[in-house]
Design an enzyme around this catalytic site. Structure first.
Site, PDB file in Angstrom:
ATOM      1  N   HIS A 156       0.670  -1.370  -0.113  1.00  0.00           N
ATOM      2  CA  HIS A 156      -0.131  -0.013   0.049  1.00  0.00           C
ATOM      3  C   HIS A 156       0.874   1.210   0.093  1.00  0.00           C
ATOM      4  O   HIS A 156       0.408   2.179   0.488  1.00  0.00           O
ATOM      5  CB  HIS A 156      -1.031   0.131   1.152  1.00  0.00           C
ATOM      6  CG  HIS A 156      -1.585  -1.360   1.550  1.00  0.00           C
ATOM      7  ND1 HIS A 156      -2.999  -1.668   0.963  1.00  0.00           N
ATOM      8  CD2 HIS A 156      -1.183  -2.384   2.264  1.00  0.00           C
ATOM      9  CE1 HIS A 156      -3.453  -2.595   1.167  1.00  0.00           C
ATOM     10  NE2 HIS A 156      -2.424  -3.254   2.072  1.00  0.00           N
ATOM     11  N   SER A 277      17.522  20.945 -15.664  1.00  0.00           N
ATOM     12  CA  SER A 277      16.434  21.693 -16.167  1.00  0.00           C
ATOM     13  C   SER A 277      16.920  23.053 -16.630  1.00  0.00           C
ATOM     14  O   SER A 277      17.783  23.471 -16.098  1.00  0.00           O
ATOM     15  CB  SER A 277      15.532  22.140 -14.643  1.00  0.00           C
ATOM     16  OG  SER A 277      14.974  23.407 -14.905  1.00  0.00           O
ATOM     17  N   LYS A 283      18.364  20.847 -10.653  1.00  0.00           N
ATOM     18  CA  LYS A 283      17.664  19.903 -10.825  1.00  0.00           C
ATOM     19  C   LYS A 283      18.492  18.801 -11.469  1.00  0.00           C
ATOM     20  O   LYS A 283      19.500  19.012 -12.389  1.00  0.00           O
ATOM     21  CB  LYS A 283      16.541  20.145 -11.955  1.00  0.00           C
ATOM     22  CG  LYS A 283      15.390  20.835 -11.065  1.00  0.00           C
ATOM     23  CD  LYS A 283      14.577  20.115 -10.191  1.00  0.00           C
ATOM     24  CE  LYS A 283      13.880  18.901 -10.536  1.00  0.00           C
ATOM     25  NZ  LYS A 283      12.736  19.401 -11.194  1.00  0.00           N
ATOM     26  N   GLU A 290      11.570   8.069 -16.578  1.00  0.00           N
ATOM     27  CA  GLU A 290      10.498   8.586 -17.169  1.00  0.00           C
ATOM     28  C   GLU A 290       9.820   8.141 -18.541  1.00  0.00           C
ATOM     29  O   GLU A 290       8.666   7.949 -19.158  1.00  0.00           O
ATOM     30  CB  GLU A 290      10.225  10.277 -16.942  1.00  0.00           C
ATOM     31  CG  GLU A 290      10.644  10.472 -15.804  1.00  0.00           C
ATOM     32  CD  GLU A 290      10.603  12.136 -15.635  1.00  0.00           C
ATOM     33  OE1 GLU A 290       9.634  12.834 -15.130  1.00  0.00           O
ATOM     34  OE2 GLU A 290      11.783  12.524 -15.854  1.00  0.00           O
TER      35      GLU A 290
END
Ligand code: ARG
Length: 467
Positions: A156, A277, A283, A290
């Site tokens: 969970h 970024s 970043k 992804e």
């Protein structure tokens, strides 16, 4: 010359003509079209349709086409060819003259595309299975290197129990090995030869189908010409197997993305596989992961596209079937590109084992082991669960861990708590308690690593044997 212009009085509308062509994508089947055409030519010679000289000339022409396609890629920039079958006929005639037109005797493009696509999927399965074993090997190497390093396991998405990092890595290897097996299973069923099926009713010449099948490495000829020319089940099975593989990769990518976030801090992304970024200087983004997650959606979409394309088709061949090629190519490419990148990523990614280990020791992840301690001392499981639950509640109130509760106090909950209780709460004890096959006890994980390596070797050997 078109393959079918005789009965037409008018030329095709130029836009329609361009639009209906498949050569732009089916040229990647050229290699298989040439192989299958060679087998057909041989059968024509055996049936007395081609002379020995004509056969030699056709086979040489086919070889030359293959050679030119490799040496001069612009050779394939053909704006006239309708599809790969037309291209080969056209080039063959240009090279060896009118004898080239004899190659199409007794056959139809319907059986050709069914054959070429099978050969393509078969070769791609063999290639993919090798790539899967590469990825599995790196994962097992990493599992071995991780030794007894622990991490939290979740259910969970809540902290559940500590496991070995190696155990977590091996979970994914199991998925990928199932994917490899599914591909092998798909290969078994697709390995039948449509050549000799003609357009729908079977070849119009006495071609030896057994010989054709054998020379292309197929197990047997297809059993029914109507089915053979309209069947694309193998594309559906193949792309669905790829969807499962992509789905597993996507789940893994998702976990790695979470683990690389500051909040988890388990994974340090390799710079070679991350991007920055343009706006936020600090970043380091998990773009590779992804894109794996993102591209897997398209692979899954292709599986759906295939079934939708096929489900309404009356028997046998319909031009809609041309639309089954691109989902196959696109999904194959997606996985064939992804897998080697993931191997590189997995070789270099760093796990912050110290952080994982320390998180694995917090959040009451030893609670089930604590209840087991009581069970082993005769407390009925449901009551032991209740007692440890109460102890956890005490900890929550005091903002501490189970190990911080004095034994004397625990005895007020149950006389079964002994002086050795705190030992049972330690990470090593908690891990060791899961001492069953498939469990996370270090000895079991070592055993699993050995067993997994054997399974990977078996897949690798089989894939090599086919290649
Ligand atoms: N390009 C076609 C395809 O991919 C080849 C078969 C064409 N057959 C036909 N009867 N028009 O399906």
């Amino acid at each position: 010359m078109k393959m079918w212009s005789g009965r037409f009085r008018q030329p095709l509308d130029p836009d329609f003509e361009r639009w209906q062509r498949s050569f732009e994508f089916d040229r990647r089947l050229l290699r298989y079209e040439l192989e299958a055409s060679g087998a057909h030519a041989q059968a024509l010679k055996n049936a007395g349709i081609l002379s020995a000289e004509e056969l030699i000339s056709i086979l040489q022409g086919l070889e030359q086409i293959g050679g030119r396609a490799t040496s001069t890629p612009s050779f394939l920039e053909d704006r006239e060819a309708e599809d790969v079958h037309h291209f080969v006929e056209k080039q063959l005639v240009a090279m060896i003259g009118e004898t080239g037109y004899k190659l199409h005797s007794g056959r139809s493009r319907n059986e050709q595309i069914a054959t070429d696509l099978r050969l393509y999927v078969r070769a791609t399965i063999d290639h993919l299975r090798q790539e899967i074993t590469e990825l599995c090997s790196v994962l097992v190497d990493r599992a071995e290197q991780a030794g007894e390093a622990a991490m939290p396991a979740y259910t969970h998405l809540q902290q559940a129990e500590p496991v070995l990092l190696g155990h977590w890595l091996l979970a994914y290897v199991e998925m990928f090995l199932r994917d490899a097996e599914r591909l092998a299973d798909c290969r078994k069923r697709l390995n039948v030869c449509p050549l000799g099926s003609g357009a729908v009713a079977g070849a119009t010449l006495p071609l030896d189908r057994l010989v054709m099948a054998g020379s292309l490495g197929f197990d047997v000829p297809t059993a029914n010409s109507i089915d053979a020319t309209s069947d694309r089940d193998f594309t559906v099975e193949f792309v669905n197997s790829l969807s499962l593989l992509a789905m597993h990769l996507s789940r893994w990518a998702e976990e790695m993305i979470l683990f690389s976030s500051h909040e988890y801090g388990f994974v340090i992304l390799p710079e070679a596989y991350s991007t920055g970024s343009s706006a936020m200087p600090q970043k380091k983004n998990p773009d590779l992961l992804e894109l794996v997650r993102g591209k897997s959606g398209r692979v899954l979409g292709n599986a759906v596209a295939l079934m939708v394309a096929i489900k309404g088709l009356p028997l046998a061949y319909n031009k809609d079937l041309q639309e089954t090629q691109e989902p196959v190519f696109e999904s194959s490419d997606a996985l064939l590109q992804m897998l080697p990148l993931l191997v590189g990523f997995m070789k270099t990614v760093e796990f912050d084992q110290a952080r994982m280990q320390s998180v694995a020791q917090t959040g009451f992840m030893n609670a089930w082991a604590a209840a087991t301690y009581l069970v082993k001392r005769g407390v009925p499981s449901r009551l032991a669960h209740e007692k440890i639950g109460k102890a956890v509640q005490m900890c929550v109130e005091r903002n501490c861990e189970l190990a911080d509760l004095p034994v004397e106090e625990l005895r007020s909950l149950s006389p079964a708590f002994g002086a050795d209780f705190h030992e049972a709460l330690k990470l090593a004890s908690v891990l060791a308690v899961h001492d069953v096959a498939g469990g996370t006890a270090p000895a079991r994980v070592r055993e699993a690593i050995r067993g997994t390596r054997k399974k990977i070797d078996a897949v690798r050997q089989e894939a090599h044997a086919h290649a």
